[in-house]
Design a protein around this motif. Structure first.
Motif, short mmCIF file in Angstrom:
data_model
loop_
_atom_site.label_atom_id
_atom_site.label_comp_id
_atom_site.label_asym_id
_atom_site.label_seq_id
_atom_site.Cartn_x
_atom_site.Cartn_y
_atom_site.Cartn_z
N ASP A 66 13.38 -28.72 -18.37
CA ASP A 66 12.87 -28.13 -19.32
C ASP A 66 13.56 -26.78 -19.90
OD1 ASP A 66 10.74 -29.65 -19.85
OD2 ASP A 66 9.52 -28.72 -17.95
N PHE A 67 14.29 -26.16 -18.98
CA PHE A 67 14.89 -24.68 -19.12
C PHE A 67 16.30 -25.06 -18.54
CE2 PHE A 67 10.59 -23.87 -18.03
CZ PHE A 67 10.00 -23.31 -19.25
N SER A 68 17.11 -24.42 -19.31
CA SER A 68 18.62 -24.45 -19.05
C SER A 68 18.91 -23.31 -17.63
CB SER A 68 19.45 -23.73 -20.03
OG SER A 68 19.33 -24.56 -21.21
N CYS A 69 19.65 -23.67 -16.79
CA CYS A 69 19.91 -23.15 -15.46
C CYS A 69 21.37 -22.49 -15.48
CB CYS A 69 19.61 -24.32 -14.33
SG CYS A 69 18.04 -25.05 -14.49
N MET A 78 23.61 -25.90 -16.18
CA MET A 78 22.75 -27.00 -16.69
C MET A 78 22.03 -26.73 -17.86
SD MET A 78 21.58 -28.71 -12.90
CE MET A 78 21.11 -27.14 -12.42
N LEU A 79 22.42 -27.49 -19.09
CA LEU A 79 21.62 -27.32 -20.14
C LEU A 79 20.28 -28.12 -20.33
CD1 LEU A 79 25.08 -27.34 -22.60
CD2 LEU A 79 23.83 -25.43 -21.34
N VAL A 109 8.27 -22.92 -12.49
CA VAL A 109 8.95 -24.26 -12.99
C VAL A 109 8.66 -25.35 -11.86
CG1 VAL A 109 10.74 -22.96 -14.30
CG2 VAL A 109 11.06 -23.51 -11.97
N ASP A 110 8.85 -26.55 -12.31
CA ASP A 110 8.75 -27.77 -11.28
C ASP A 110 10.09 -28.05 -11.10
OD1 ASP A 110 6.07 -28.18 -11.32
OD2 ASP A 110 5.97 -29.66 -13.01
N ASP A 111 10.50 -27.85 -9.75
CA ASP A 111 11.61 -28.04 -8.93
C ASP A 111 12.14 -29.33 -9.16
OD1 ASP A 111 14.17 -26.75 -8.37
OD2 ASP A 111 13.25 -25.57 -6.60
N TYR A 112 13.31 -29.52 -8.73
CA TYR A 112 13.93 -30.84 -8.52
C TYR A 112 13.32 -31.97 -7.73
CZ TYR A 112 15.65 -29.61 -4.11
OH TYR A 112 15.69 -29.09 -2.84
N LYS A 169 27.92 -22.80 -32.14
CA LYS A 169 26.59 -22.19 -32.57
C LYS A 169 26.06 -21.54 -31.52
CE LYS A 169 22.12 -23.75 -34.27
NZ LYS A 169 21.21 -24.99 -34.63
N SER A 170 25.60 -20.31 -31.85
CA SER A 170 24.87 -19.51 -30.85
C SER A 170 23.16 -19.88 -30.32
CB SER A 170 24.95 -18.06 -31.10
OG SER A 170 26.28 -17.45 -30.74
N HIS A 171 22.83 -19.71 -29.31
CA HIS A 171 21.51 -20.15 -29.17
C HIS A 171 20.73 -19.24 -28.24
CE1 HIS A 171 22.08 -24.50 -30.40
NE2 HIS A 171 23.18 -24.16 -30.04
N ALA A 172 19.92 -18.31 -28.72
CA ALA A 172 19.37 -17.36 -27.75
C ALA A 172 18.25 -17.95 -27.12
CB ALA A 172 18.66 -16.25 -28.83
N LEU A 173 18.25 -17.90 -25.60
CA LEU A 173 17.37 -18.40 -24.81
C LEU A 173 16.45 -17.35 -23.94
CD1 LEU A 173 19.52 -21.48 -23.65
CD2 LEU A 173 17.96 -21.44 -25.63
N ASP A 174 15.33 -17.50 -23.98
CA ASP A 174 14.60 -16.44 -23.20
C ASP A 174 14.15 -17.00 -21.82
OD1 ASP A 174 12.56 -17.96 -24.20
OD2 ASP A 174 11.57 -16.46 -25.18
N ASN A 175 14.04 -18.06 -21.46
CA ASN A 175 13.67 -18.46 -20.16
C ASN A 175 14.63 -19.06 -19.36
OD1 ASN A 175 10.96 -17.62 -20.04
ND2 ASN A 175 10.31 -19.04 -21.70
#
Length: 115
Positions: A37-40, A97-98, A59-62, A81-87
């Motif tokens: 769900d979220f980038s790491c 990991m995206l 978060v639910d881990d692996y 392209k820039s992506h502002a991510l907040d989590n």
């Protein structure tokens, strides 16, 4: 809408930039994780760029178990392209990991190897 075309198990080039201090960045390789769900981002990379966690995210881990993780605000540049991510979640490993937070702005075309 922008199409993102990748082969299974491939890596792509990204730039990870500190949103508060844009001159601080890493250019590195990343893998696409369509199940995340979220980038790491590796914790050591976040520390080198001067990131400070700004909140805790459940978060639910692996393994499917819920865990509390430190979350960061940053910018990932993918194909210009820039992506502002907040989590963005800090992880112990070495691999960027995206997740769906970034991939949601692209239509993903995944090329699988022929059998």
């Amino acid at each position: 809408m922008k199409f993102l075309c990748v082969a299974a198990d491939s890596e792509i080039s990204v730039i990870i930039r500190n949103s508060l201090f844009p001159r601080r960045y890493f250019e590195t390789r990343a893998i696409i994780d369509t199940g995340a769900d979220f980038s790491c981002i590796p914790i050591h990379m976040l520390a080198d760029l001067g990131f400070v966690a700004y909140h805790i995210l459940e978060v639910d881990d692996y393994d499917g178990m819920p865990r509390l993780k430190l979350a960061y605000y940053l910018t990932i540049e993918l194909f210009g392209k820039s992506h502002a991510l907040d989590n963005v979640v800090g992880v112990e490993g070495e691999t960027v990991m995206l997740g769906k937070d970034l991939l949601g702005s692209h239509s993903l075309l995944l090329l699988l190897p022929a059998e």
